[in-house]
Motif scaffolding. Structure first.
Motif, PDB file in Angstrom:
ATOM      1  N   ALA A  87       0.951  -1.176   0.082  1.00  0.00           N
ATOM      2  CA  ALA A  87       0.031   0.024   0.135  1.00  0.00           C
ATOM      3  C   ALA A  87       0.886   1.355   0.015  1.00  0.00           C
ATOM      4  O   ALA A  87       0.669   2.116  -0.690  1.00  0.00           O
ATOM      5  N   ALA A  88       1.971   1.235   0.755  1.00  0.00           N
ATOM      6  CA  ALA A  88       2.921   2.299   0.791  1.00  0.00           C
ATOM      7  C   ALA A  88       3.486   2.621  -0.501  1.00  0.00           C
ATOM      8  O   ALA A  88       3.652   3.712  -0.894  1.00  0.00           O
ATOM      9  N   ASP A  89       3.732   1.663  -1.209  1.00  0.00           N
ATOM     10  CA  ASP A  89       4.497   1.576  -2.647  1.00  0.00           C
ATOM     11  C   ASP A  89       3.484   2.444  -3.575  1.00  0.00           C
ATOM     12  O   ASP A  89       3.951   3.273  -4.429  1.00  0.00           O
ATOM     13  N   LEU A  90       2.197   2.168  -3.347  1.00  0.00           N
ATOM     14  CA  LEU A  90       1.089   2.881  -4.164  1.00  0.00           C
ATOM     15  C   LEU A  90       0.721   4.189  -3.572  1.00  0.00           C
ATOM     16  O   LEU A  90       0.057   4.989  -4.265  1.00  0.00           O
ATOM     17  N   GLY A  91       0.937   4.450  -2.651  1.00  0.00           N
ATOM     18  CA  GLY A  91       0.621   5.648  -1.895  1.00  0.00           C
ATOM     19  C   GLY A  91      -0.897   5.579  -1.681  1.00  0.00           C
ATOM     20  O   GLY A  91      -1.317   6.697  -1.317  1.00  0.00           O
ATOM     21  N   VAL A  92      -1.340   4.762  -1.137  1.00  0.00           N
ATOM     22  CA  VAL A  92      -2.748   4.440  -0.780  1.00  0.00           C
ATOM     23  C   VAL A  92      -2.857   3.931   1.015  1.00  0.00           C
ATOM     24  O   VAL A  92      -1.874   3.318   1.362  1.00  0.00           O
ATOM     25  N   PHE A 115      -6.409  -0.214  -0.142  1.00  0.00           N
ATOM     26  CA  PHE A 115      -5.635  -1.478  -0.609  1.00  0.00           C
ATOM     27  C   PHE A 115      -6.099  -2.870  -0.430  1.00  0.00           C
ATOM     28  O   PHE A 115      -6.367  -3.642  -1.519  1.00  0.00           O
ATOM     29  N   LYS A 116      -6.447  -3.246   0.799  1.00  0.00           N
ATOM     30  CA  LYS A 116      -6.929  -4.711   0.913  1.00  0.00           C
ATOM     31  C   LYS A 116      -8.430  -4.633   0.346  1.00  0.00           C
ATOM     32  O   LYS A 116      -8.802  -5.712  -0.035  1.00  0.00           O
ATOM     33  N   ARG A 117      -9.096  -3.708   0.403  1.00  0.00           N
ATOM     34  CA  ARG A 117     -10.633  -3.848  -0.106  1.00  0.00           C
ATOM     35  C   ARG A 117     -10.343  -3.882  -1.726  1.00  0.00           C
ATOM     36  O   ARG A 117     -11.310  -4.684  -2.268  1.00  0.00           O
ATOM     37  N   ARG A 118      -9.505  -3.419  -2.297  1.00  0.00           N
ATOM     38  CA  ARG A 118      -9.271  -3.670  -3.858  1.00  0.00           C
ATOM     39  C   ARG A 118      -8.654  -4.969  -3.928  1.00  0.00           C
ATOM     40  O   ARG A 118      -9.181  -5.666  -5.066  1.00  0.00           O
ATOM     41  N   VAL A 119      -7.981  -5.586  -3.164  1.00  0.00           N
ATOM     42  CA  VAL A 119      -7.337  -6.903  -3.543  1.00  0.00           C
ATOM     43  C   VAL A 119      -8.471  -7.934  -3.111  1.00  0.00           C
ATOM     44  O   VAL A 119      -8.382  -8.871  -3.891  1.00  0.00           O
ATOM     45  N   ARG A 120      -9.421  -7.802  -2.159  1.00  0.00           N
ATOM     46  CA  ARG A 120     -10.571  -8.564  -2.225  1.00  0.00           C
ATOM     47  C   ARG A 120     -11.683  -8.637  -3.404  1.00  0.00           C
ATOM     48  O   ARG A 120     -11.874  -9.706  -3.484  1.00  0.00           O
ATOM     49  N   GLN A 121     -11.467  -7.433  -3.813  1.00  0.00           N
ATOM     50  CA  GLN A 121     -12.267  -7.504  -5.389  1.00  0.00           C
ATOM     51  C   GLN A 121     -11.633  -8.374  -6.292  1.00  0.00           C
ATOM     52  O   GLN A 121     -12.093  -9.226  -7.042  1.00  0.00           O
ATOM     53  N   LEU A 122     -10.144  -8.396  -6.446  1.00  0.00           N
ATOM     54  CA  LEU A 122      -9.561  -9.116  -7.400  1.00  0.00           C
ATOM     55  C   LEU A 122      -9.586 -10.805  -6.862  1.00  0.00           C
ATOM     56  O   LEU A 122      -9.457 -11.610  -7.839  1.00  0.00           O
ATOM     57  N   ALA A 176      -0.510  -1.719 -22.807  1.00  0.00           N
ATOM     58  CA  ALA A 176       0.205  -0.576 -23.128  1.00  0.00           C
ATOM     59  C   ALA A 176      -0.245   0.774 -22.494  1.00  0.00           C
ATOM     60  O   ALA A 176       0.403   1.444 -22.003  1.00  0.00           O
ATOM     61  N   ALA A 177      -1.504   0.783 -21.877  1.00  0.00           N
ATOM     62  CA  ALA A 177      -2.043   1.796 -21.179  1.00  0.00           C
ATOM     63  C   ALA A 177      -2.033   1.840 -19.695  1.00  0.00           C
ATOM     64  O   ALA A 177      -2.308   2.752 -19.054  1.00  0.00           O
ATOM     65  N   ARG A 178      -1.828   0.731 -18.990  1.00  0.00           N
ATOM     66  CA  ARG A 178      -1.745   0.472 -17.768  1.00  0.00           C
ATOM     67  C   ARG A 178      -0.776   1.195 -16.961  1.00  0.00           C
ATOM     68  O   ARG A 178       0.204   1.683 -17.367  1.00  0.00           O
ATOM     69  N   SER A 179      -1.195   1.643 -15.811  1.00  0.00           N
ATOM     70  CA  SER A 179      -0.545   2.615 -14.950  1.00  0.00           C
ATOM     71  C   SER A 179      -0.833   2.057 -13.544  1.00  0.00           C
ATOM     72  O   SER A 179      -2.024   1.718 -13.246  1.00  0.00           O
ATOM     73  N   VAL A 180       0.091   1.848 -12.479  1.00  0.00           N
ATOM     74  CA  VAL A 180      -0.102   1.530 -11.256  1.00  0.00           C
ATOM     75  C   VAL A 180      -0.690   2.780 -10.351  1.00  0.00           C
ATOM     76  O   VAL A 180       0.184   3.843 -10.331  1.00  0.00           O
ATOM     77  N   LYS A 181      -1.925   2.925  -9.924  1.00  0.00           N
ATOM     78  CA  LYS A 181      -2.406   3.802  -9.057  1.00  0.00           C
ATOM     79  C   LYS A 181      -3.109   3.321  -7.895  1.00  0.00           C
ATOM     80  O   LYS A 181      -3.767   2.555  -7.852  1.00  0.00           O
ATOM     81  N   GLY A 182      -3.268   4.541  -7.035  1.00  0.00           N
ATOM     82  CA  GLY A 182      -3.810   4.016  -5.695  1.00  0.00           C
ATOM     83  C   GLY A 182      -5.375   4.462  -5.965  1.00  0.00           C
ATOM     84  O   GLY A 182      -6.200   3.794  -5.635  1.00  0.00           O
TER      85      GLY A 182
END
Length: 202
Positions: free
Chosen positions: A147-152, A157-164, A196-202
């Motif tokens: 989460a710190a790497d993403l700045g969130v 972060f955990k909520r989004r991982v649960r979605q995945l 190609a369009a992907r970016s890691v965002k919080g």
């Protein structure tokens, strides 16, 4: 409604048929379902009482407590306007482990997963593929560090991982996460336009 593994297992085994909660307002509805560590449960009935309500011995036993005193002591740890007696039953096993184990995906499988991820991205910002790649490159790394790497913040972060995880794309470890075989297969087959369009965002 959070359920620990022991309670969830009791519901699956049929030993627990009632959940007791103290809330200001109902958080579940009759007919609703909820995933737990051992499968999906159904909310059969929700009965609201005032906070002063004292649970019966029968209700306490149905909720997995040895007696009404123990159940009431647990309820009284939380101050809220109402006591809820929630009748529950076991609906189905958790399908996510089976999904996660799939090492090959059809074109339709890939398209369906991509469509779901696209909807999540469109609702906020493009994050889904970036999270998958981050987890794939950082197996068993602590969630706070990722989460710190993403700045969130960690809850987001955990909520989004649960979605995945709900799509069978990730697996929770004792510490951190890893991509499931299904997750790896999806990343390998995902539309290159997304990559190609992907970016890691919080």
């Amino acid at each position: 409604m959070l359920l620990n593994r022991a309670t969830a297992q009791g519901i699956a085994d049929g030993r627990v048929t009632v959940v007791l909660r103290r809330w200001d307002a109902p958080r579940v509805k009759p007919g609703g379902t909820q995933r737990t560590p051992v499968g999906t449960i159904r909310i059969d009935r929700v009965t609201e009482y005032p906070a002063s309500y004292r649970v019966s011995t029968a209700q306490a036993h149905a909720a997995g407590y040895p007696d009404a005193k123990a159940a009431q002591a647990e309820l009284d740890r939380r101050r809220a306007a109402h006591t809820y007696v929630i009748d529950v039953s076991y609906l189905a096993p958790d399908e996510r482990p089976g999904l996660a184990a799939a090492e090959t995906l059809s074109e339709d499988d890939v398209a369906q997963i991509a469509a779901r991820l696209d909807r999540w991205d469109a609702a906020t910002d493009p994050w889904t593929r970036g999270y998958l790649e981050l987890i794939g490159a950082n197996e068993a790394r602590r969630a706070p560090d990722l989460a710190a790497d993403l700045g969130v913040d960690v809850p987001r972060f955990k909520r989004r991982v649960r979605q995945l995880k709900s799509l069978g794309l990730t697996i929770s470890l004792d510490v951190g996460y890893r991509l499931s075989p299904r997750g790896r297969a999806f990343l390998g087959a995902d539309d290159p336009r997304h990559r190609a369009a992907r970016s890691v965002k919080g």
